[in-house]
Scaffold this motif. Structure first.
Motif: not given
Length: 86
Positions: A45-54, A56-63, A67-75
């Motif tokens: 969902v985050v990837a779709i939102l960023f890709a659709g709204v902003l 963004l290029s594919i390399p930036l989307m991968l970054v 980052l989303v995966e890193i944020i989700l790791f702790a919880p």
């Protein structure tokens, strides 16, 4: 899709037996795969939102996806430790 399924199975077995040192049980399997689906959904969902709204290029989307995966790791780790593999 098959690669993600194999990866999820291997990750479950490794988390259960190595990280949390326990037995493989049906309840923990269900909970783990539910958590994995929720994480995947949030990431997509985050990837779709960023890709659709902003637009963004594919390399930036991968970054951003990394980052989303890193944020989700702790919880996710906390949930596994406290509720799934206790």
């Amino acid at each position: 899709l098959a690669a993600r399924l194999v990866s999820a199975i291997v990750n479950y077995i490794a988390n259960r037996t190595v990280v949390f040192r326990g037995r493989i049980t049906l309840p923990s399997t269900r909970k783990y795969f539910l958590l994995a689906c929720i994480r995947g959904l949030i990431s997509a969902v985050v990837a779709i939102l960023f890709a659709g709204v902003l637009k963004l290029s594919i390399p930036l989307m991968l970054v951003i996806r990394a980052l989303v995966e890193i944020i989700l790791f702790a919880p996710s780790f906390k949930e596994q430790h406290n509720k799934i593999f206790r």
